[in-house]
Design an enzyme around this catalytic site. Structure first.
Site: not given
Ligand code: FPP
Length: 239
Positions: A12, A14-16, A29, A123, A180, A199
């Site tokens: 979690d 990526n957006g921030r 992403h 793995l 997380r 855990e």
């Molecule tokens: C959460 O960040 C992440 C996701 C919704 C997708 C996770 C995806 C990746 C790590 C990249 C893609 C990987 C593959 C294999 C497709 P968010 O967008 O909810 O971030 P935020 O809460 O900060 O907005």
């Protein structure tokens, strides 16, 4: 040090991460995929045998169409670019989630990855894609109800093991450690059945910043928790 057999990760933030840099969410992403690549390599060098990652949830369809499109594209790119390396490194790819809702080309790629890597044992990488824990349980319940209606299964014989065998994760061990990132403290419909005794470790860093050091930190936290239980028993014996 006690090492988990199975780590599950909610990737979690990526957006921030992107917002903090004035970048579009897609850049976050993309950096998230890099972090996934690094993490698979780092985990391959530990005794951990299973790694499950939450790549796209059944609730993520509610995001803007363009972001859903980007995430689908990134999955395709990840499999196309990394499958050879994953295979060479002995990684076996599994996919959990509802494939009925996915495009044919994605289903074909996922099947190709699973088939090619079927014999690998270093793995197990489990990609949760179009996955939602409640949806998984509903699909399992439907299968069981159908079997009962046909007379193939006696409802009295349904126990936890039978339910587990009908989930997407049939045959996989439950996660010992669930991580997380991004500081959010919830499970968001990720492995609710399987993580009943996991855990939980919540780290403040955004997923694109997740590194081998964060992995070590989570493993240390996990080992300390296990040791605390043992420590109490040892103190009890000494006193
Ligand atoms: C959460 O960040 C992440 C996701 C919704 C997708 C996770 C995806 C990746 C790590 C990249 C893609 C990987 C593959 C294999 C497709 P968010 O967008 O909810 O971030 P935020 O809460 O900060 O907005």
């Amino acid at each position: 040090m006690t090492t988990p057999t199975h780590i599950a990760i909610i990737m979690d933030g990526n957006g921030r991460w992107a917002k903090a840099r004035g970048l579009p969410r897609l850049a976050g992403h993309r950096a998230g995929v890099e972090a996934l690549r690094r993490t698979v390599r780092a985990v391959s060098g530990t005794p951990v045998r299973w790694l499950t990652v939450y790549a796209f949830s059944s609730e993520n369809w509610a995001r803007p169409k363009s972001e859903v499109f980007d995430l689908m594209g990134l999955l395709k790119l990840y499999i196309r670019r990394d499958l050879a390396e994953l295979h060479q490194s002995g990684v076996r790819v599994h996919v959990i989630g509802d494939r009925d809702g996915l495009a044919k080309d994605i289903c074909a790629l996922l099947a190709e990855a699973e088939t090619l890597t079927r014999g690998n044992t270093v793995l197990n990488l489990v990609i949760a894609f179009n996955y939602g824990g409640r949806d998984e349980i509903v699909r399992a319940m439907r299968e069981l109800a159908e079997s009962a209606r046909r007379g193939d299964i006696d409802p009295e014989s349904i126990d936890e093991a039978v339910v587990s065998r009908h989930l997407d994760t049939a045959g996989m061990p439950d996660p010992d450690l669930l991580i997380r990132t991004s500081g959010e403290i919830r499970l968001s419909n990720f492995l609710p059945w399987q993580a009943a005794y996991s855990e939980l470790v919540f780290l403040p860093c955004y997923w694109p910043d997740f590194s081998a050091e964060h992995l070590d930190e989570a493993l240390r936290i996990y080992a300390a928790r296990e040791r605390r239980f043992g420590g109490l028993a040892a103190q009890g014996v000494a006193s």
